[in-house]
Scaffold this motif. Structure first.
Motif, PDB file in Angstrom:
ATOM      1  N   ILE A 254     -14.564  -8.084  11.438  1.00 28.85           N
ATOM      2  CA  ILE A 254     -15.794  -8.701  11.223  1.00 28.85           C
ATOM      3  C   ILE A 254     -15.927  -9.707  10.175  1.00 28.85           C
ATOM      4  O   ILE A 254     -16.284 -10.858  10.361  1.00 28.85           O
ATOM      5  CB  ILE A 254     -16.960  -7.667  11.367  1.00 28.85           C
ATOM      6  N   CYS A 255     -15.720  -9.107   8.889  1.00 23.89           N
ATOM      7  CA  CYS A 255     -15.851  -9.941   7.752  1.00 23.89           C
ATOM      8  C   CYS A 255     -14.696  -9.197   6.781  1.00 23.89           C
ATOM      9  O   CYS A 255     -15.152  -8.685   5.880  1.00 23.89           O
ATOM     10  CB  CYS A 255     -17.223  -9.887   7.292  1.00 23.89           C
ATOM     11  N   VAL A 256     -13.437  -9.776   6.659  1.00 28.79           N
ATOM     12  CA  VAL A 256     -12.358  -9.286   6.169  1.00 28.79           C
ATOM     13  C   VAL A 256     -12.464  -9.770   4.642  1.00 28.79           C
ATOM     14  O   VAL A 256     -12.448 -10.777   4.398  1.00 28.79           O
ATOM     15  CB  VAL A 256     -10.936  -9.237   6.506  1.00 28.79           C
ATOM     16  N   GLN A 257     -12.408  -8.901   3.699  1.00 28.87           N
ATOM     17  CA  GLN A 257     -12.719  -9.137   2.313  1.00 28.87           C
ATOM     18  C   GLN A 257     -11.259  -9.169   1.555  1.00 28.87           C
ATOM     19  O   GLN A 257     -10.994  -9.903   0.672  1.00 28.87           O
ATOM     20  CB  GLN A 257     -13.578  -8.087   1.422  1.00 28.87           C
ATOM     21  N   SER A 258     -10.480  -8.135   1.959  1.00 24.56           N
ATOM     22  CA  SER A 258      -9.136  -7.892   1.246  1.00 24.56           C
ATOM     23  C   SER A 258      -8.180  -7.575   2.029  1.00 24.56           C
ATOM     24  O   SER A 258      -8.272  -6.779   2.930  1.00 24.56           O
ATOM     25  CB  SER A 258      -9.235  -7.088  -0.127  1.00 24.56           C
ATOM     26  N   VAL A 259      -6.861  -7.916   1.645  1.00 27.41           N
ATOM     27  CA  VAL A 259      -5.667  -7.481   2.162  1.00 27.41           C
ATOM     28  C   VAL A 259      -4.609  -7.212   1.189  1.00 27.41           C
ATOM     29  O   VAL A 259      -4.618  -7.507   0.021  1.00 27.41           O
ATOM     30  CB  VAL A 259      -4.910  -8.282   3.096  1.00 27.41           C
TER      31      VAL A 259
ATOM     32  N   GLN B 237       4.918   1.269   0.085  1.00 27.06           N
ATOM     33  CA  GLN B 237       5.819   1.873   1.239  1.00 27.06           C
ATOM     34  C   GLN B 237       5.782   0.710   2.381  1.00 27.06           C
ATOM     35  O   GLN B 237       6.542   0.708   3.350  1.00 27.06           O
ATOM     36  CB  GLN B 237       5.118   2.990   2.047  1.00 27.06           C
ATOM     37  N   GLY B 238       5.360  -0.509   2.055  1.00 23.81           N
ATOM     38  CA  GLY B 238       5.466  -1.643   3.009  1.00 23.81           C
ATOM     39  C   GLY B 238       4.580  -1.806   4.171  1.00 23.81           C
ATOM     40  O   GLY B 238       4.799  -2.720   4.964  1.00 23.81           O
ATOM     41  N   PHE B 239       3.389  -1.159   3.879  1.00 29.56           N
ATOM     42  CA  PHE B 239       2.484  -1.188   5.173  1.00 29.56           C
ATOM     43  C   PHE B 239       1.216  -2.258   4.788  1.00 29.56           C
ATOM     44  O   PHE B 239       1.083  -2.282   3.323  1.00 29.56           O
ATOM     45  CB  PHE B 239       1.859   0.201   5.554  1.00 29.56           C
ATOM     46  N   LEU B 240       1.012  -3.014   5.660  1.00 27.04           N
ATOM     47  CA  LEU B 240      -0.174  -3.905   5.130  1.00 27.04           C
ATOM     48  C   LEU B 240      -1.502  -3.187   5.523  1.00 27.04           C
ATOM     49  O   LEU B 240      -1.730  -2.505   6.696  1.00 27.04           O
ATOM     50  CB  LEU B 240      -0.217  -5.235   6.052  1.00 27.04           C
ATOM     51  N   TRP B 241      -2.418  -3.144   4.722  1.00 25.47           N
ATOM     52  CA  TRP B 241      -3.770  -2.660   4.777  1.00 25.47           C
ATOM     53  C   TRP B 241      -4.833  -3.760   5.062  1.00 25.47           C
ATOM     54  O   TRP B 241      -4.884  -4.711   3.919  1.00 25.47           O
ATOM     55  CB  TRP B 241      -3.986  -1.586   3.728  1.00 25.47           C
ATOM     56  N   ILE B 242      -5.850  -3.826   5.700  1.00 31.15           N
ATOM     57  CA  ILE B 242      -6.950  -4.677   5.955  1.00 31.15           C
ATOM     58  C   ILE B 242      -8.288  -3.863   5.665  1.00 31.15           C
ATOM     59  O   ILE B 242      -8.360  -3.056   6.631  1.00 31.15           O
ATOM     60  CB  ILE B 242      -6.865  -5.474   7.400  1.00 31.15           C
ATOM     61  N   LEU B 243      -8.866  -4.423   4.824  1.00 36.38           N
ATOM     62  CA  LEU B 243     -10.256  -3.720   4.561  1.00 36.38           C
ATOM     63  C   LEU B 243     -11.139  -4.608   5.210  1.00 36.38           C
ATOM     64  O   LEU B 243     -11.566  -5.832   4.529  1.00 36.38           O
ATOM     65  CB  LEU B 243     -10.201  -3.740   2.957  1.00 36.38           C
ATOM     66  N   ASP B 244     -12.123  -4.270   6.100  1.00 34.05           N
ATOM     67  CA  ASP B 244     -13.293  -4.672   6.590  1.00 34.05           C
ATOM     68  C   ASP B 244     -14.503  -4.219   6.327  1.00 34.05           C
ATOM     69  O   ASP B 244     -14.807  -3.281   6.851  1.00 34.05           O
ATOM     70  CB  ASP B 244     -13.007  -4.911   8.156  1.00 34.05           C
TER      71      ASP B 244
ATOM     72  N   ASP C 253     -12.042  -4.162  -2.470  1.00 34.67           N
ATOM     73  CA  ASP C 253     -10.682  -4.316  -2.865  1.00 34.67           C
ATOM     74  C   ASP C 253     -10.166  -2.804  -2.763  1.00 34.67           C
ATOM     75  O   ASP C 253     -10.718  -2.038  -2.948  1.00 34.67           O
ATOM     76  CB  ASP C 253     -10.410  -4.938  -3.961  1.00 34.67           C
ATOM     77  N   VAL C 254      -8.727  -2.629  -2.177  1.00 32.41           N
ATOM     78  CA  VAL C 254      -8.023  -1.371  -2.083  1.00 32.41           C
ATOM     79  C   VAL C 254      -6.784  -1.384  -2.632  1.00 32.41           C
ATOM     80  O   VAL C 254      -6.117  -2.381  -2.816  1.00 32.41           O
ATOM     81  CB  VAL C 254      -7.873  -1.081  -0.588  1.00 32.41           C
ATOM     82  N   ARG C 255      -6.203  -0.180  -3.293  1.00 33.71           N
ATOM     83  CA  ARG C 255      -5.054  -0.035  -3.535  1.00 33.71           C
ATOM     84  C   ARG C 255      -4.629   1.299  -2.995  1.00 33.71           C
ATOM     85  O   ARG C 255      -5.608   2.218  -3.058  1.00 33.71           O
ATOM     86  CB  ARG C 255      -4.783   0.139  -5.297  1.00 33.71           C
ATOM     87  N   VAL C 256      -3.173   1.412  -2.761  1.00 36.66           N
ATOM     88  CA  VAL C 256      -2.754   2.673  -1.958  1.00 36.66           C
ATOM     89  C   VAL C 256      -1.669   3.327  -3.052  1.00 36.66           C
ATOM     90  O   VAL C 256      -0.874   2.648  -3.589  1.00 36.66           O
ATOM     91  CB  VAL C 256      -2.128   2.337  -0.769  1.00 36.66           C
ATOM     92  N   THR C 257      -1.554   4.537  -3.137  1.00 43.19           N
ATOM     93  CA  THR C 257      -0.666   5.424  -4.128  1.00 43.19           C
ATOM     94  C   THR C 257       0.722   5.262  -3.570  1.00 43.19           C
ATOM     95  O   THR C 257       1.066   4.971  -2.318  1.00 43.19           O
ATOM     96  CB  THR C 257      -1.186   6.619  -4.049  1.00 43.19           C
ATOM     97  N   PRO C 258       1.681   5.263  -4.259  1.00 49.45           N
ATOM     98  CA  PRO C 258       3.113   5.029  -4.155  1.00 49.45           C
ATOM     99  C   PRO C 258       3.461   5.987  -3.023  1.00 49.45           C
ATOM    100  O   PRO C 258       4.580   5.685  -1.945  1.00 49.45           O
ATOM    101  CB  PRO C 258       3.830   5.217  -5.421  1.00 49.45           C
ATOM    102  N   ASP C 259       2.919   7.056  -2.806  1.00 44.76           N
ATOM    103  CA  ASP C 259       3.417   8.201  -1.778  1.00 44.76           C
ATOM    104  C   ASP C 259       2.569   7.951  -0.486  1.00 44.76           C
ATOM    105  O   ASP C 259       2.791   8.667   0.504  1.00 44.76           O
ATOM    106  CB  ASP C 259       3.340   9.482  -2.312  1.00 44.76           C
TER     107      ASP C 259
END
Length: 389
Positions: A120-125, A130-137, A182-188
């Motif tokens: 709808i209105c994506v703000q951040s990626v 671990q190599g996954f892409l996260w999309i925050l909408d 905006d988003v950040r994911v832990t190393p695990d």
């Protein structure tokens, strides 16, 4: 990006516009690099600051992410116009491919689709360790009101280009007036942390094993705009046409390489905060005690985006003076690059070779700040900068 061409010709129109903007802005950039203000033909150019444009866009770009093998992704929020693509993979030639596919990007303002299964209105990626892409909408077109049922975060497997997890946020996590930024994911890969830069700032903590999310530091001082800070751009106070000042709560966010501390600050602010991840994920800590545990560890600048590298250098975008700064582990702040082409440096990512990618969203040129409408000064762009040494 706003389009009126027939659907069959839209992609050709987009690529043509990107190419023409790239050529025009590239010529301007080359002139600026070889003949800085005050110089004369034949004068030796100043030392290179390492700023290199990777791609130019017709639409207003915010987020950027880079995979471990160098694939680049950007996003285009629906702030003042509808967009043809919400999330795109950027080709080596600067071309854009809807990502993860065309259907996820098929939402249009004039013909809304299933909110849960469209962007709808994506703000951040961001790409996690671990190599996954996260999309925050945040699903808030116009950056005003979020659309219930559409506020979400997607986890994409870059090997298959498929969405493998959807985290939906309800009204308790993303109440009206919230804007998940905006988003950040832990190393695990077990936890995600999101800043809410909206009317009531907060940090959103997400247990990725269950998809359960909760708000912490909701309305607490460390997530709020600082009352003594006035955001400026081009040397002038940045106010909307109705006189409202620029007030954005918790915005820039970073995790250290070990996933031990979370760092953040309000965009309308200059104070850098941090909190142990162990405290953030502990639901047994009362809100007042959690707020009192927040560390105020330094002063930065009015900042939009953060990125922390493995050495503990915190990269900070500085829209007030068209620069990218770096805060060293010892607290020293340096200007890494300052250039008029970095017009509102927005979001950051680190490439596999250590170079830093930054988008320019030109927020000060948006229609909300000008009586006569939007006044973009150049193409929106993605830039590459040499890392701190």
């Amino acid at each position: 990006m706003s389009f009126t061409a027939p659907r069959a010709g839209r992609r050709a129109a987009l690529l043509g516009a990107v190419a023409s903007l790239a050529a025009l802005d590239g010529a301007r950039a080359q002139t600026a690099a070889s003949q800085p203000p005050g110089s004369t033909p034949g004068q030796a150019p100043p030392p290179s600051n390492g700023l290199e444009r990777v791609a130019a866009f017709e639409g207003q770009v915010t987020g950027v992410a880079v995979s471990k093998d160098g694939r680049m992704f950007v996003c285009f929020p629906r702030w003042e116009k509808d967009v043809e693509i919400s999330v795109a993979e950027v080709g080596r030639d600067g071309s854009l491919k809807p990502y993860p596919d065309a259907e996820w990007n098929a939402y249009r303002n004039a013909a809304p689709r299933d909110l849960a299964n469209h962007l709808i209105c994506v703000q951040s990626v961001t790409v996690d360790p671990q190599g996954f892409l996260w999309i925050l909408d945040p699903a808030a077109p116009g950056n005003e009101f979020n659309m219930p049922g559409g506020v979400k975060m997607l986890k994409v497997d870059l090997g298959t280009n498929q969405v493998v997890q959807t985290v939906a946020f309800d009204s308790a996590t993303a109440p009206q007036g919230a804007y998940l930024n905006d988003v950040r994911v832990t190393p695990d890969g077990k936890w995600a942390f999101i800043t809410d830069s909206g009317q009531r700032g907060a940090i959103v903590v997400v247990d990725l094993s269950t998809g359960r999310a909760r708000r912490v530091l909701d309305g607490a001082g460390p997530t709020q705009p600082e009352p003594d800070v006035i955001v400026k751009a081009d040397g002038r106070e940045l106010r909307r046409t109705d006189g409202r000042p620029t007030l954005f709560a918790a915005d820039g966010i970073a995790l250290d390489a070990e996933g031990k501390y979370l760092y953040w600050q309000a965009l309308t602010g200059r104070t850098l905060y941090r909190l142990p991840v162990a405290s953030l994920i502990d639901e047994g800590i009362p809100p007042t005690r959690l707020a009192s545990a927040v560390e105020k560890i330094g002063t930065t600048c009015v900042a939009d985006g953060y990125w922390m590298d493995k050495a503990g250098n915190l990269y900070v975008t500085s829209p007030e003076d068209d620069s990218l700064k770096v805060r060293r582990p010892d607290g020293r702040m340096d200007t890494l690059v300052q250039d008029k082409r970095l017009r509102w440096p927005d979001s950051l990512a680190e490439a596999p070779d250590g170079t830093i990618l930054v988008t320019t969203s030109q927020i000060q040129d948006m229609a909300r700040y000008h009586e006569k409408g939007a006044t973009p000064q150049q193409a929106y762009a993605l830039w590459r900068v040499q890392p701190a040494r």
